[in-house]
Design a protein around this motif. Structure first.
Motif, PDB file in Angstrom:
ATOM      1  N   PHE A  86      30.563 -51.869  27.282  1.00 17.25           N
ATOM      2  CA  PHE A  86      30.256 -50.446  27.200  1.00 17.25           C
ATOM      3  C   PHE A  86      29.509 -50.137  25.911  1.00 17.25           C
ATOM      4  O   PHE A  86      28.593 -49.310  25.900  1.00 17.25           O
ATOM      5  CB  PHE A  86      31.544 -49.616  27.293  1.00 17.25           C
ATOM      6  N   SER A  87      29.899 -50.801  24.840  1.00 11.49           N
ATOM      7  CA  SER A  87      29.250 -50.592  23.554  1.00 11.49           C
ATOM      8  C   SER A  87      27.762 -50.930  23.632  1.00 11.49           C
ATOM      9  O   SER A  87      26.921 -50.197  23.122  1.00 11.49           O
ATOM     10  CB  SER A  87      29.937 -51.442  22.492  1.00 11.49           C
ATOM     11  N   LEU A  88      27.447 -52.043  24.281  1.00 15.08           N
ATOM     12  CA  LEU A  88      26.034 -52.427  24.432  1.00 15.08           C
ATOM     13  C   LEU A  88      25.290 -51.434  25.312  1.00 15.08           C
ATOM     14  O   LEU A  88      24.131 -51.094  25.031  1.00 15.08           O
ATOM     15  CB  LEU A  88      25.919 -53.844  25.003  1.00 15.08           C
ATOM     16  N   LEU A  89      25.947 -50.942  26.355  1.00 15.31           N
ATOM     17  CA  LEU A  89      25.315 -49.981  27.254  1.00 15.31           C
ATOM     18  C   LEU A  89      25.047 -48.650  26.545  1.00 15.31           C
ATOM     19  O   LEU A  89      23.925 -48.160  26.523  1.00 15.31           O
ATOM     20  CB  LEU A  89      26.201 -49.757  28.480  1.00 15.31           C
ATOM     21  N   LEU A  90      26.096 -48.059  25.961  1.00 13.45           N
ATOM     22  CA  LEU A  90      25.926 -46.777  25.271  1.00 13.45           C
ATOM     23  C   LEU A  90      25.083 -46.937  24.010  1.00 13.45           C
ATOM     24  O   LEU A  90      24.210 -46.109  23.733  1.00 13.45           O
ATOM     25  CB  LEU A  90      27.287 -46.166  24.926  1.00 13.45           C
ATOM     26  N   GLY A  91      25.352 -47.993  23.256  1.00  9.51           N
ATOM     27  CA  GLY A  91      24.562 -48.248  22.050  1.00  9.51           C
ATOM     28  C   GLY A  91      23.094 -48.460  22.374  1.00  9.51           C
ATOM     29  O   GLY A  91      22.207 -47.949  21.685  1.00  9.51           O
ATOM     30  N   GLY A  92      22.826 -49.208  23.454  1.00  7.85           N
ATOM     31  CA  GLY A  92      21.435 -49.430  23.878  1.00  7.85           C
ATOM     32  C   GLY A  92      20.752 -48.130  24.254  1.00  7.85           C
ATOM     33  O   GLY A  92      19.586 -47.892  23.901  1.00  7.85           O
ATOM     34  N   ALA A  93      21.474 -47.247  24.956  1.00  9.15           N
ATOM     35  CA  ALA A  93      20.904 -45.941  25.325  1.00  9.15           C
ATOM     36  C   ALA A  93      20.615 -45.107  24.080  1.00  9.15           C
ATOM     37  O   ALA A  93      19.566 -44.457  23.981  1.00  9.15           O
ATOM     38  CB  ALA A  93      21.861 -45.203  26.254  1.00  9.15           C
ATOM     39  N   CYS A 147      36.491 -55.404  16.241  1.00 11.69           N
ATOM     40  CA  CYS A 147      36.803 -54.427  17.285  1.00 11.69           C
ATOM     41  C   CYS A 147      36.633 -55.070  18.657  1.00 11.69           C
ATOM     42  O   CYS A 147      37.491 -54.928  19.532  1.00 11.69           O
ATOM     43  CB  CYS A 147      35.899 -53.205  17.146  1.00 11.69           C
ATOM     44  N   TRP A 148      35.542 -55.787  18.849  1.00 11.02           N
ATOM     45  CA  TRP A 148      35.276 -56.428  20.136  1.00 11.02           C
ATOM     46  C   TRP A 148      36.291 -57.532  20.421  1.00 11.02           C
ATOM     47  O   TRP A 148      36.592 -57.817  21.574  1.00 11.02           O
ATOM     48  CB  TRP A 148      33.872 -56.976  20.183  1.00 11.02           C
ATOM     49  N   TRP A 149      36.817 -58.149  19.389  1.00  9.83           N
ATOM     50  CA  TRP A 149      37.846 -59.174  19.580  1.00  9.83           C
ATOM     51  C   TRP A 149      39.177 -58.516  19.950  1.00  9.83           C
ATOM     52  O   TRP A 149      39.849 -58.949  20.877  1.00  9.83           O
ATOM     53  CB  TRP A 149      37.991 -60.014  18.309  1.00  9.83           C
ATOM     54  N   TYR A 150      39.544 -57.446  19.232  1.00  8.36           N
ATOM     55  CA  TYR A 150      40.831 -56.785  19.461  1.00  8.36           C
ATOM     56  C   TYR A 150      40.851 -56.033  20.798  1.00  8.36           C
ATOM     57  O   TYR A 150      41.826 -56.076  21.530  1.00  8.36           O
ATOM     58  CB  TYR A 150      41.147 -55.833  18.305  1.00  8.36           C
ATOM     59  N   LEU A 200      23.669 -50.739  14.542  1.00  6.83           N
ATOM     60  CA  LEU A 200      25.094 -51.053  14.421  1.00  6.83           C
ATOM     61  C   LEU A 200      25.954 -49.796  14.525  1.00  6.83           C
ATOM     62  O   LEU A 200      27.065 -49.828  15.068  1.00  6.83           O
ATOM     63  CB  LEU A 200      25.367 -51.792  13.113  1.00  6.83           C
ATOM     64  N   LEU A 201      25.440 -48.680  14.014  1.00  4.09           N
ATOM     65  CA  LEU A 201      26.174 -47.417  14.136  1.00  4.09           C
ATOM     66  C   LEU A 201      26.288 -47.014  15.607  1.00  4.09           C
ATOM     67  O   LEU A 201      27.354 -46.600  16.059  1.00  4.09           O
ATOM     68  CB  LEU A 201      25.488 -46.315  13.326  1.00  4.09           C
ATOM     69  N   TRP A 202      25.201 -47.150  16.365  1.00  7.77           N
ATOM     70  CA  TRP A 202      25.255 -46.841  17.792  1.00  7.77           C
ATOM     71  C   TRP A 202      26.236 -47.759  18.517  1.00  7.77           C
ATOM     72  O   TRP A 202      26.996 -47.312  19.375  1.00  7.77           O
ATOM     73  CB  TRP A 202      23.873 -46.941  18.432  1.00  7.77           C
ATOM     74  N   LEU A 203      26.239 -49.039  18.185  1.00  8.19           N
ATOM     75  CA  LEU A 203      27.178 -49.978  18.815  1.00  8.19           C
ATOM     76  C   LEU A 203      28.621 -49.641  18.437  1.00  8.19           C
ATOM     77  O   LEU A 203      29.525 -49.723  19.275  1.00  8.19           O
ATOM     78  CB  LEU A 203      26.832 -51.414  18.419  1.00  8.19           C
ATOM     79  N   GLY A 204      28.834 -49.238  17.198  1.00 13.73           N
ATOM     80  CA  GLY A 204      30.165 -48.816  16.762  1.00 13.73           C
ATOM     81  C   GLY A 204      30.611 -47.556  17.479  1.00 13.73           C
ATOM     82  O   GLY A 204      31.776 -47.437  17.878  1.00 13.73           O
ATOM     83  N   PHE A 205      29.685 -46.622  17.667  1.00  7.10           N
ATOM     84  CA  PHE A 205      30.011 -45.395  18.391  1.00  7.10           C
ATOM     85  C   PHE A 205      30.390 -45.706  19.836  1.00  7.10           C
ATOM     86  O   PHE A 205      31.367 -45.172  20.373  1.00  7.10           O
ATOM     87  CB  PHE A 205      28.842 -44.406  18.338  1.00  7.10           C
ATOM     88  N   GLY A 206      29.625 -46.592  20.481  1.00 11.27           N
ATOM     89  CA  GLY A 206      29.945 -46.995  21.854  1.00 11.27           C
ATOM     90  C   GLY A 206      31.318 -47.633  21.942  1.00 11.27           C
ATOM     91  O   GLY A 206      32.084 -47.378  22.880  1.00 11.27           O
ATOM     92  N   SER A 207      31.657 -48.443  20.954  1.00 11.28           N
ATOM     93  CA  SER A 207      32.981 -49.077  20.924  1.00 11.28           C
ATOM     94  C   SER A 207      34.075 -48.027  20.760  1.00 11.28           C
ATOM     95  O   SER A 207      35.108 -48.079  21.428  1.00 11.28           O
ATOM     96  CB  SER A 207      33.067 -50.082  19.772  1.00 11.28           C
ATOM     97  N   PHE A 208      33.852 -47.069  19.868  1.00 13.46           N
ATOM     98  CA  PHE A 208      34.826 -46.008  19.629  1.00 13.46           C
ATOM     99  C   PHE A 208      35.073 -45.191  20.897  1.00 13.46           C
ATOM    100  O   PHE A 208      36.219 -44.929  21.264  1.00 13.46           O
ATOM    101  CB  PHE A 208      34.326 -45.110  18.495  1.00 13.46           C
ATOM    102  N   VAL A 209      34.008 -44.824  21.589  1.00 13.69           N
ATOM    103  CA  VAL A 209      34.147 -44.041  22.822  1.00 13.69           C
ATOM    104  C   VAL A 209      34.933 -44.829  23.863  1.00 13.69           C
ATOM    105  O   VAL A 209      35.800 -44.293  24.543  1.00 13.69           O
ATOM    106  CB  VAL A 209      32.767 -43.613  23.367  1.00 13.69           C
ATOM    107  N   TRP A 210      34.647 -46.138  23.972  1.00 11.33           N
ATOM    108  CA  TRP A 210      35.379 -46.952  24.947  1.00 11.33           C
ATOM    109  C   TRP A 210      36.869 -47.021  24.597  1.00 11.33           C
ATOM    110  O   TRP A 210      37.716 -46.902  25.478  1.00 11.33           O
ATOM    111  CB  TRP A 210      34.797 -48.359  25.023  1.00 11.33           C
ATOM    112  N   VAL A 211      37.177 -47.200  23.334  1.00 11.59           N
ATOM    113  CA  VAL A 211      38.569 -47.342  22.922  1.00 11.59           C
ATOM    114  C   VAL A 211      39.352 -46.063  23.197  1.00 11.59           C
ATOM    115  O   VAL A 211      40.504 -46.111  23.636  1.00 11.59           O
ATOM    116  CB  VAL A 211      38.669 -47.747  21.433  1.00 11.59           C
ATOM    117  N   ILE A 212      38.749 -44.897  22.997  1.00 10.17           N
ATOM    118  CA  ILE A 212      39.489 -43.643  23.199  1.00 10.17           C
ATOM    119  C   ILE A 212      39.170 -42.986  24.543  1.00 10.17           C
ATOM    120  O   ILE A 212      39.456 -41.810  24.742  1.00 10.17           O
ATOM    121  CB  ILE A 212      39.254 -42.648  22.042  1.00 10.17           C
ATOM    122  N   ARG A 213      38.653 -43.731  25.494  1.00 11.78           N
ATOM    123  CA  ARG A 213      38.250 -43.152  26.779  1.00 11.78           C
ATOM    124  C   ARG A 213      39.401 -42.481  27.525  1.00 11.78           C
ATOM    125  O   ARG A 213      39.198 -41.466  28.178  1.00 11.78           O
ATOM    126  CB  ARG A 213      37.569 -44.195  27.655  1.00 11.78           C
TER     127      ARG A 213
END
Length: 179
Positions: free
Chosen positions: A48-55, A38-41, A82-95
């Protein structure tokens, strides 16, 4: 984001969530692989994933400390991080989709040019209104009917409105769409 891509991303995130929650520690290798893909694509996603996932991770750690959560391991579960990081990635992708449909981001500005006819009816024009809006006043209420052109992605839709606008004072009008 095209609907097809949104559906694919939504299904993939739900599968990611399912693998995280059901499989937990068994499929960490798969979660890491999917997250890196996901991070590559979507190359801007990781920040954002690290920020939201970290929170999210900090919040879960706090809830664990307060006794709301109890983890069987002595450390924070890797699958949950990893679930939190995945959620952060998902939110960024559909922002863009979130911003488009969210009432907090759907601010519109429309300048009306309104004239009162001799018969007491009102006629109005605005840049995104098809033709003329028409309306009449009864007391403090204006019944206003018009067709609005609403852009959605690469296309647009013409939507008919039958609004009721209520004047509260000299500075405030409340708009209530009518079914």
């Amino acid at each position: 984001m095209p609907l097809r891509e949104l559906l694919i991303v939504g299904v993939l995130f739900n599968m990611y969530w399912l693998v995280s929650v059901v499989g937990q520690s068994q499929f960490i290798w798969l979660l890491v692989t999917l997250l890196l893909m996901c991070w590559w694509y979507y190359s801007d996603t990781w920040r954002f994933s690290l920020l939201l996932g970290g929170a999210g991770i900090l919040m879960d750690l706090m809830l664990n400390k307060l006794g709301v959560f109890h983890f069987t391991q002595s450390f924070f579960p890797v699958w949950l991080a990893l679930l939190w990081l995945g959620f952060g990635s998902f939110v960024w992708v559909i922002r863009q989709v979130i911003a488009f449909y969210s009432p907090y981001f759907m601010k519109q500005h429309r300048t009306w040019v309104i004239t009162k006819n001799m018969d007491g009816y009102y006629v109005g024009r605005a840049e995104d209104v098809i033709g003329e809006a028409t309306g009449h006043v009864t007391g403090n209420a204006l019944n206003w009917q018009y067709v609005l052109r609403v852009p959605v992605g690469s296309t647009s839709y013409d939507i008919s409105f039958d609004d009721r606008m209520f004047r509260q004072d000299d500075k405030r009008v409340f708009n209530v769409p009518h079914d």
